[in-house]
Design a protein around this motif. Structure first.
Motif, PDB file in Angstrom:
ATOM      1  N   UNK A  24      83.435 -26.411  -0.433  1.00  0.00           N
ATOM      2  CA  UNK A  24      82.057 -26.243  -0.884  1.00  0.00           C
ATOM      3  C   UNK A  24      81.783 -27.195  -2.032  1.00  0.00           C
ATOM      4  N   UNK A  25      80.600 -27.780  -2.048  1.00  0.00           N
ATOM      5  CA  UNK A  25      80.160 -28.639  -3.149  1.00  0.00           C
ATOM      6  C   UNK A  25      78.868 -28.052  -3.692  1.00  0.00           C
ATOM      7  N   UNK A  26      78.873 -27.660  -4.974  1.00  0.00           N
ATOM      8  CA  UNK A  26      77.719 -26.988  -5.579  1.00  0.00           C
ATOM      9  C   UNK A  26      77.201 -27.774  -6.771  1.00  0.00           C
ATOM     10  N   UNK A  27      75.898 -28.002  -6.797  1.00  0.00           N
ATOM     11  CA  UNK A  27      75.245 -28.617  -7.949  1.00  0.00           C
ATOM     12  C   UNK A  27      74.801 -27.502  -8.884  1.00  0.00           C
ATOM     13  N   UNK A  28      75.275 -27.540 -10.142  1.00  0.00           N
ATOM     14  CA  UNK A  28      74.989 -26.486 -11.109  1.00  0.00           C
ATOM     15  C   UNK A  28      74.242 -27.055 -12.308  1.00  0.00           C
ATOM     16  N   UNK A  29      73.289 -26.287 -12.806  1.00  0.00           N
ATOM     17  CA  UNK A  29      72.651 -26.637 -14.073  1.00  0.00           C
ATOM     18  C   UNK A  29      73.719 -26.618 -15.161  1.00  0.00           C
ATOM     19  N   UNK A  30      73.715 -27.621 -16.026  1.00  0.00           N
ATOM     20  CA  UNK A  30      74.796 -27.743 -17.005  1.00  0.00           C
ATOM     21  C   UNK A  30      74.834 -26.562 -17.974  1.00  0.00           C
ATOM     22  N   UNK A  31      73.709 -26.216 -18.578  1.00  0.00           N
ATOM     23  CA  UNK A  31      73.703 -25.187 -19.627  1.00  0.00           C
ATOM     24  C   UNK A  31      73.940 -23.794 -19.087  1.00  0.00           C
ATOM     25  N   UNK A  32      73.244 -23.439 -18.020  1.00  0.00           N
ATOM     26  CA  UNK A  32      73.329 -22.071 -17.498  1.00  0.00           C
ATOM     27  C   UNK A  32      74.363 -21.916 -16.392  1.00  0.00           C
ATOM     28  N   UNK A  33      74.776 -23.042 -15.798  1.00  0.00           N
ATOM     29  CA  UNK A  33      75.662 -23.073 -14.634  1.00  0.00           C
ATOM     30  C   UNK A  33      75.083 -22.313 -13.446  1.00  0.00           C
ATOM     31  N   UNK A  34      73.751 -22.217 -13.421  1.00  0.00           N
ATOM     32  CA  UNK A  34      73.091 -21.607 -12.267  1.00  0.00           C
ATOM     33  C   UNK A  34      73.066 -22.595 -11.110  1.00  0.00           C
ATOM     34  N   UNK A  35      73.199 -22.052  -9.903  1.00  0.00           N
ATOM     35  CA  UNK A  35      73.253 -22.884  -8.711  1.00  0.00           C
ATOM     36  C   UNK A  35      71.902 -23.527  -8.430  1.00  0.00           C
ATOM     37  N   UNK A  64      75.165 -34.742  -0.730  1.00  0.00           N
ATOM     38  CA  UNK A  64      74.249 -33.798  -1.364  1.00  0.00           C
ATOM     39  C   UNK A  64      73.112 -34.592  -2.005  1.00  0.00           C
ATOM     40  N   UNK A  65      71.876 -34.157  -1.770  1.00  0.00           N
ATOM     41  CA  UNK A  65      70.696 -34.844  -2.288  1.00  0.00           C
ATOM     42  C   UNK A  65      69.875 -33.875  -3.131  1.00  0.00           C
ATOM     43  N   UNK A  66      69.299 -34.392  -4.220  1.00  0.00           N
ATOM     44  CA  UNK A  66      68.476 -33.525  -5.066  1.00  0.00           C
ATOM     45  C   UNK A  66      67.496 -34.361  -5.869  1.00  0.00           C
ATOM     46  N   UNK A  67      66.443 -33.684  -6.337  1.00  0.00           N
ATOM     47  CA  UNK A  67      65.362 -34.360  -7.066  1.00  0.00           C
ATOM     48  C   UNK A  67      65.535 -34.294  -8.581  1.00  0.00           C
ATOM     49  N   UNK A  68      66.278 -33.323  -9.078  1.00  0.00           N
ATOM     50  CA  UNK A  68      66.342 -33.046 -10.514  1.00  0.00           C
ATOM     51  C   UNK A  68      67.002 -34.180 -11.305  1.00  0.00           C
ATOM     52  N   UNK A 118      82.640 -31.703 -12.112  1.00  0.00           N
ATOM     53  CA  UNK A 118      82.433 -33.093 -12.512  1.00  0.00           C
ATOM     54  C   UNK A 118      81.115 -33.181 -13.270  1.00  0.00           C
ATOM     55  N   UNK A 119      81.178 -33.673 -14.499  1.00  0.00           N
ATOM     56  CA  UNK A 119      79.995 -33.800 -15.350  1.00  0.00           C
ATOM     57  C   UNK A 119      79.132 -34.967 -14.878  1.00  0.00           C
ATOM     58  N   UNK A 120      77.814 -34.722 -14.776  1.00  0.00           N
ATOM     59  CA  UNK A 120      76.869 -35.760 -14.352  1.00  0.00           C
ATOM     60  C   UNK A 120      75.694 -35.826 -15.319  1.00  0.00           C
ATOM     61  N   UNK A 121      75.258 -37.035 -15.606  1.00  0.00           N
ATOM     62  CA  UNK A 121      74.045 -37.248 -16.407  1.00  0.00           C
ATOM     63  C   UNK A 121      73.137 -38.146 -15.565  1.00  0.00           C
ATOM     64  N   UNK A 122      72.137 -37.539 -14.948  1.00  0.00           N
ATOM     65  CA  UNK A 122      71.244 -38.267 -14.047  1.00  0.00           C
ATOM     66  C   UNK A 122      69.971 -38.637 -14.801  1.00  0.00           C
ATOM     67  N   UNK A 123      69.796 -39.931 -15.043  1.00  0.00           N
ATOM     68  CA  UNK A 123      68.613 -40.427 -15.740  1.00  0.00           C
ATOM     69  C   UNK A 123      67.478 -40.752 -14.786  1.00  0.00           C
ATOM     70  N   UNK A 124      67.843 -41.216 -13.587  1.00  0.00           N
ATOM     71  CA  UNK A 124      66.864 -41.590 -12.569  1.00  0.00           C
ATOM     72  C   UNK A 124      67.526 -41.473 -11.208  1.00  0.00           C
ATOM     73  N   UNK A 125      66.738 -41.398 -10.122  1.00  0.00           N
ATOM     74  CA  UNK A 125      67.335 -41.283  -8.787  1.00  0.00           C
ATOM     75  C   UNK A 125      68.298 -42.436  -8.519  1.00  0.00           C
ATOM     76  N   UNK A 126      69.454 -42.111  -7.960  1.00  0.00           N
ATOM     77  CA  UNK A 126      70.439 -43.158  -7.670  1.00  0.00           C
ATOM     78  C   UNK A 126      71.392 -42.691  -6.572  1.00  0.00           C
ATOM     79  N   UNK A 127      72.132 -43.637  -6.027  1.00  0.00           N
ATOM     80  CA  UNK A 127      73.152 -43.347  -5.034  1.00  0.00           C
ATOM     81  C   UNK A 127      74.517 -43.404  -5.717  1.00  0.00           C
TER      82      UNK A 127
END
Length: 540
Positions: free
Chosen positions: A41-52, A66-70, A88-97
C-alpha cells in the motif's frame, strides 16, 4: 470522420493538461532483497496531522503510481506485508513528476518468542483487550474461536521489537489496516476458526529500508535526506534521554554535527533546502548543544520567513526567537508568525509561548486572555491542552503557603510524603525527569546544595515525571546517587499534581520554609540563584 479524428487527437492533449496540474509520483516498491511483496500500500498523508489524503496499491510486480493536486508538506508512506512501513518526507511546491523507488525493511524479532497476543474481528482490533495465544509444544501459538462470518481478520501483537501489530503467518489474503501494517484474512469453514502463528516461518534476515529518487529529482532527494537526518538525530537524542547512562553522551559528537550542517548551509543552492538545514541547526540548539554558532542559528530567523510552512515541521524551534534576539519592541518575529503563517499548529504554539511568558512572569490577566484565545480558535491543539491545565486563579508564588499534597515514596512504598512530613524543616521540591537534559545538567548543583545544607535542616524531595518509576532507580545507579527523598507521579506534566503546583516545564524548584511558606520558586531559583537564596536562608 475528420471530426472524430480531431477529437481523438485532442484526447492526449487534454490528458496532458490535466496531468500537468497534478503531482505524479511513480516507481517500484520491493523487499530489501529486491523481491516483490505479497501486498503493498502507498498512502499520501498530511504532514502535520498524518491524515490520509489518498491511497493506492502497487501491482504484483511492485509498480505504483499516485497522483494528487495538493501542495505543501506530506509523508508518502510505503507499507508491505511482512515489512516495516517507511515514511518518505515530501515538500511539493508545484506540480511535478517524481520517480521514487523504495525497498522496505523486514520486521525485527527477538531471538526467542515466548508469548504472542492476537487482536481481530472478535475484539475490534483493540490493543487493550488483546488475547494471549496458547503456546504449543512445537513452538507455535494457537487461537480458536467460533464466528458466523465467512472470513476472519486478525493481527499479531507482542512479537515485533517495536511493539507494532503485524500480519500473521497464516493467511488466505491480506487487507491494509490503515496504520502501516496488514490484517491477515482467513476463510472460515463450518464457523470454526483456528489461527496458528508459527515463529519458524518469520523472515529474520537482516535488512534496512532504501529510498531512491531519480537523478532528475535532486531537490526532492535533498529535502528527504535533510529531513531524514533530523529524524535520526531526534531518535538518537530520545534514546539517549531515555537512558540513565551518562557515559553515552560522548557517542553524540554534536560538534561534528554542527560543523557538517554549517558547511551544508554555506554550500546549499536550493533556498528551501537551505531553510530546512537551518531548521536542523535550530534542532541542535533545542537539544542544548553548546558547540553551535549563534550567528548561524540567527540566520534561520533571517532566512526562514514567518509565513514558511517549514515551521510546522517542529514549531517548538520558534521558542529560540527569544534567546536569539528576534522578539523585540521594534520587530517581533513571533507576532509576524501569528499574522502570516497558515499553519494552525504553528500559530497555536506561538500563542502557547506567549502564554508561558505571561504566566511565569505573573502577568495572569494577560495569560488568561491568551488562554481564552487558544480555547476559542484552536480547541483541538495539543498546545491548548497544556494551557488548559494551568491554574490562573490560585496563587503559587513567593510568600504564599504551599498547597496541600501527598505523594508515595519511591524508596519505601509504605511511606507517603505530604506537607506534614516536612513540618519544621526547610524543603526543596524538585520536579524533574531523567530524560531531561536540563535536569541532568542541574544534578551537580543539587548534590552540592544537599551536601552543604542538609546538616542544617534542608530536605530535598525529587518528584519524578519519568515515563516509568523504574527509570529513577536506573538513573540513581549511575553518576548521580541523589541521596534524598524520592517520589514518582504518573502522567508527569499532565498530572493533577503538576496542575496544582503550576508546573509546565522541568526542572522546576520550589523552596519552602519550616512553616510551609514559599521562599522561592523557579525560574528565580535557577542556577547560581539557588545557592544565593540558600545562602540567605542559612548564613554562615
Amino acid at each position: 470522420m475528420k471530426l472524430l479524428i480531431k477529437i481523438l487527437l485532442l484526447v492526449p492533449l487534454l490528458f496532458f493538461e490535466v496531468s500537468a496540474q497534478q503531482t505524479v509520483i511513480s516507481g517500484v516498491v520491493m523487499s530489501f532483497e529486491t523481491k516483490p511483496l505479497k501486498k503493498t500500500n502507498i498512502s499520501l498523508l498530511d504532514f502535520s496531522s498524518e491524515k490520509l489524503i489518498k491511497s493506492v496499491e502497487a501491482d504484483k510486480n511492485g509498480n505504483y503510481t499516485i497522483q494528487f493536486d495538493e501542495k505543501g508538506l506530506f509523508y508518502l508512506q510505503f507499507s508491505g506485508v511482512d515489512h516495516n512501513p517507511r515514511k518518505v518526507f515530501l515538500y511539493i511546491l508545484q506540480p511535478e513528476n517524481i520517480k521514487l523507488n523504495v525497498q522496505l525493511a523486514g520486521y525485527k524479532f527477538p531471538d526467542t518468542i515466548n508469548t504472542s497476543l492476537i487482536i481481530g474481528d472478535f475484539n475490534n482490533f483493540d490493543f487493550e483487550t488483546a488475547v494471549e495465544m496458547k503456546k504449543e509444544t512445537n513452538g507455535t501459538f494457537t487461537f480458536e474461536t467460533i464466528t458466523d462470518s465467512k472470513t476472519f481478520a486478525y493481527e499479531i501483537l507482542g512479537v515485533e521489537k517495536s511493539g507494532r501489530s503485524i500480519n500473521g503467518t497464516q493467511s488466505d489474503y491480506f487487507e491494509y489496516d490503515g496504520g502501516g501494517d496488514f490484517k491477515s484474512i482467513i476463510n472460515v469453514k463450518n464457523k470454526k476458526v483456528k489461527i496458528i502463528f508459527d515463529p519458524a516461518k518469520l523472515n529474520r534476515s537482516a535488512s534496512y529500508s532504501i529510498v531512491s529518487f531519480d537523478r532528475d529529482n535532486i531537490f526532492n532527494q535533498k529535502m528527504f535526506l535533510a529531513f531524514d537526518a533530523m529524524e535520526t538525530r531526534a531518535k538518537q537524542y530520545e534514546n539517549y534521554m531515555a537512558s540513565a547512562s551518562v557515559t553515552l553522551y560522548p557517542v553524540f559528537d554534536w560538534s561534528q554535527h554542527a560543523r557538517i550542517l554549517e558547511k551544508q548551509i554555506t554550500e546549499e543552492q536550493f533556498p528551501e533546502v537551505k531553510k530546512l538545514l537551518l531548521l536542523s541547526y535550530l534542532q541542535l540548539a533545542v537539544f542544548g548543544v553548546k558547540e553551535i554558532l549563534p550567528s548561524t542559528a540567527q540566520l534561520a530567523f533571517k532566512e526562514i520567513e514567518p509565513s514558511s510552512i517549514l515551521w510546522s515541521i517542529n514549531p517548538s524551534f520558534l521558542s529560540l526567537a527569544y534567546s536569539l534576539g528576534f522578539v523585540t519592541e521594534e520587530q517581533n518575529y513571533l507576532d509576524r508568525v501569528l499574522t502570516e503563517n497558515k499553519s494552525d499548529d504553528v500559530k497555536a504554539f506561538v500563542l502557547y509561548l506567549k502564554f508561558s511568558q505571561h504566566y511565569f512572569g505573573n502577568e495572569l490577566d494577560k495569560a488568561k486572555l491568551i488562554k481564552e484565545k487558544l480555547l476559542e480558535e484552536y480547541p483541538e491543539s495539543k498546545w491548548t491542552d497544556i494551557v488548559k491545565k494551568s491554574n490562573l486563579s490560585a496563587k503559587l508564588e513567593k510568600d504564599y503557603i504551599l498547597p496541600d499534597f501527598s505523594v508515595k515514596s519511591l524508596i519505601d512504598t509504605n511511606q507517603s510524603y505530604s506537607n506534614k512530613t516536612f513540618e519544621g524543616k526547610y524543603l526543596l521540591i524538585d520536579f524533574w525527569a531523567s530524560w531531561s537534559q536540563e535536569c541532568r545538567d542541574g544534578m551537580e548543583l543539587l548534590h552540592k546544595v544537599y551536601e552543604k545544607y542538609h546538616k542544617n535542616g534542608l530536605e530535598i524531595l525529587s518528584i519524578s515525571f519519568d515515563l516509568k518509576s523504574e527509570d529513577v532507580a536506573v538513573f540513581r545507579n549511575g553518576q548521580w546517587a541523589m541521596p534524598w527523598n524520592h517520589a514518582f507521579v504518573k502522567d508527569g506534566l499532565n498530572s493533577g499534581l503538576a496542575k496544582t503546583f503550576q508546573v509546565s516545564v522541568i526542572p522546576w524548584l520550589i523552596l519552602v520554609d519550616p512553616n510551609g511558606k514559599i521562599l522561592g520558586i523557579s525560574p528565580e531559583l535557577s542556577g547560581e540563584n539557588l545557592l544565593s537564596t540558600l545562602g540567605e536562608v542559612f548564613p554562615e
